[in-house]
Design a protein around this motif. Sequence first.
Motif, PDB file in Angstrom:
ATOM      1  N   ASP A   1      -4.612   0.663   3.283  1.00 42.44           N
ATOM      2  CA  ASP A   1      -4.742   2.068   3.657  1.00 42.44           C
ATOM      3  C   ASP A   1      -5.300   2.053   5.070  1.00 42.44           C
ATOM      4  O   ASP A   1      -6.361   1.458   5.317  1.00 42.44           O
ATOM      5  CB  ASP A   1      -5.723   2.800   2.732  1.00 42.44           C
ATOM      6  CG  ASP A   1      -5.171   3.018   1.338  1.00 42.44           C
ATOM      7  OD1 ASP A   1      -3.942   3.077   1.183  1.00 42.44           O
ATOM      8  OD2 ASP A   1      -5.979   3.137   0.394  1.00 42.44           O
TER       9      ASP A   1
ATOM     10  N   TRP B   1       4.942  -3.186  -3.556  1.00 43.73           N
ATOM     11  CA  TRP B   1       4.164  -3.266  -2.329  1.00 43.73           C
ATOM     12  C   TRP B   1       3.907  -4.749  -2.099  1.00 43.73           C
ATOM     13  O   TRP B   1       3.445  -5.435  -2.997  1.00 43.73           O
ATOM     14  CB  TRP B   1       2.796  -2.601  -2.488  1.00 43.73           C
ATOM     15  CG  TRP B   1       2.762  -1.118  -2.430  1.00 43.73           C
ATOM     16  CD1 TRP B   1       2.597  -0.270  -3.495  1.00 43.73           C
ATOM     17  CD2 TRP B   1       2.854  -0.303  -1.270  1.00 43.73           C
ATOM     18  NE1 TRP B   1       2.590   1.025  -3.057  1.00 43.73           N
ATOM     19  CE2 TRP B   1       2.750   1.028  -1.692  1.00 43.73           C
ATOM     20  CE3 TRP B   1       3.024  -0.577   0.080  1.00 43.73           C
ATOM     21  CZ2 TRP B   1       2.806   2.089  -0.803  1.00 43.73           C
ATOM     22  CZ3 TRP B   1       3.083   0.483   0.972  1.00 43.73           C
ATOM     23  CH2 TRP B   1       2.970   1.795   0.524  1.00 43.73           C
TER      24      TRP B   1
ATOM     25  N   ARG C   1      -0.711   4.386   3.340  1.00 45.13           N
ATOM     26  CA  ARG C   1      -0.675   2.980   2.934  1.00 45.13           C
ATOM     27  C   ARG C   1       0.533   2.337   3.606  1.00 45.13           C
ATOM     28  O   ARG C   1       1.650   2.853   3.531  1.00 45.13           O
ATOM     29  CB  ARG C   1      -0.575   2.862   1.413  1.00 45.13           C
ATOM     30  CG  ARG C   1      -0.631   1.418   0.935  1.00 45.13           C
ATOM     31  CD  ARG C   1      -0.747   1.346  -0.568  1.00 45.13           C
ATOM     32  NE  ARG C   1      -0.723  -0.029  -1.026  1.00 45.13           N
ATOM     33  CZ  ARG C   1      -0.868  -0.376  -2.299  1.00 45.13           C
ATOM     34  NH1 ARG C   1      -1.054   0.557  -3.225  1.00 45.13           N
ATOM     35  NH2 ARG C   1      -0.834  -1.642  -2.647  1.00 45.13           N
TER      36      ARG C   1
ATOM     37  N   SER D   1       6.024   7.920  -6.780  1.00 53.50           N
ATOM     38  CA  SER D   1       5.796   8.694  -5.557  1.00 53.50           C
ATOM     39  C   SER D   1       5.748   7.782  -4.325  1.00 53.50           C
ATOM     40  O   SER D   1       6.239   8.153  -3.257  1.00 53.50           O
ATOM     41  CB  SER D   1       4.531   9.546  -5.654  1.00 53.50           C
ATOM     42  OG  SER D   1       3.403   8.738  -5.837  1.00 53.50           O
ATOM     43  N   ASP D   2       5.181   6.581  -4.456  1.00 52.12           N
ATOM     44  CA  ASP D   2       5.158   5.639  -3.334  1.00 52.12           C
ATOM     45  C   ASP D   2       6.549   5.110  -2.997  1.00 52.12           C
ATOM     46  O   ASP D   2       6.836   4.806  -1.844  1.00 52.12           O
ATOM     47  CB  ASP D   2       4.248   4.450  -3.636  1.00 52.12           C
ATOM     48  CG  ASP D   2       2.774   4.788  -3.600  1.00 52.12           C
ATOM     49  OD1 ASP D   2       2.421   5.856  -3.055  1.00 52.12           O
ATOM     50  OD2 ASP D   2       1.968   3.992  -4.114  1.00 52.12           O
TER      51      ASP D   2
ATOM     52  N   ARG E   1       5.035  -0.441  -6.925  1.00 52.95           N
ATOM     53  CA  ARG E   1       4.942   0.879  -6.289  1.00 52.95           C
ATOM     54  C   ARG E   1       5.095   1.952  -7.367  1.00 52.95           C
ATOM     55  O   ARG E   1       5.947   1.838  -8.245  1.00 52.95           O
ATOM     56  CB  ARG E   1       6.063   1.078  -5.272  1.00 52.95           C
ATOM     57  CG  ARG E   1       5.837   0.354  -3.979  1.00 52.95           C
ATOM     58  CD  ARG E   1       6.958   0.702  -3.008  1.00 52.95           C
ATOM     59  NE  ARG E   1       6.887  -0.125  -1.830  1.00 52.95           N
ATOM     60  CZ  ARG E   1       6.559   0.317  -0.624  1.00 52.95           C
ATOM     61  NH1 ARG E   1       6.282   1.586  -0.441  1.00 52.95           N
ATOM     62  NH2 ARG E   1       6.532  -0.509   0.395  1.00 52.95           N
ATOM     63  N   SER E   2       4.319   2.988  -7.274  1.00 55.73           N
ATOM     64  CA  SER E   2       4.488   4.129  -8.173  1.00 55.73           C
ATOM     65  C   SER E   2       5.761   4.867  -7.756  1.00 55.73           C
ATOM     66  O   SER E   2       6.300   4.634  -6.665  1.00 55.73           O
ATOM     67  CB  SER E   2       3.289   5.073  -8.061  1.00 55.73           C
ATOM     68  OG  SER E   2       3.267   5.663  -6.768  1.00 55.73           O
TER      69      SER E   2
END
Length: 189
Positions: free
Chosen positions: A53, A48, A96, A145-146, A142-143
């Motif tokens: 958010d 990111w 986000r 899932s992100d 970033r995870s």
Amino acid sequence: KEFAAQLNEFRDGNLLFEIMQKKIWDVAADDTAGLRKYYAANTSKYWWSSSADVVVFTTSDETIAELMARELPSAGFDWRKFVQEHNGALQADSGRFELDQLPVPEGTKLIPSALTAPMRNEIDNNLVFCLVLRMYPEKEQRSFSDARGFVINDYQNFLEDQWINTLRKKYPVKINEAVLRSLPQGEIK
């Protein structure tokens, strides 16, 4: 003749689409273990940048945008209820977003709880504005899932490259130089 050539081109395009669907796109979307393994091996690609958010609002009604700007500062303002009360005249999308993705006027200072000035979308003439919920000023990993959408895209490219290499080994390309030289120069593409 031209119709037959176009029909063959459509048929070949449909065949290519179908095989890509079966060999690459569906496989990548369904292979959760492969996606996670690919992500783990390539985490350095998924970051990111400065982000926030936010809730992105869209409306064609200037009155709604002005009303929201007036009501937001009041204690207990519930944006979800506000959206529902306007029966589809106001849409909201929360998530986000990286700061450079946000539809805000140039030079806007983003801070939590701020509502940005509306911007007119030239394509559909709607007004777009954002409610900032939380800021992430620093670069962050970033995870899975992100990053999932990016990972799926990259994994599809990886699978396609593997498949093409397999095809090249199985069906090596051989160019007949004599035939190639006999073609008129304007015909080679």
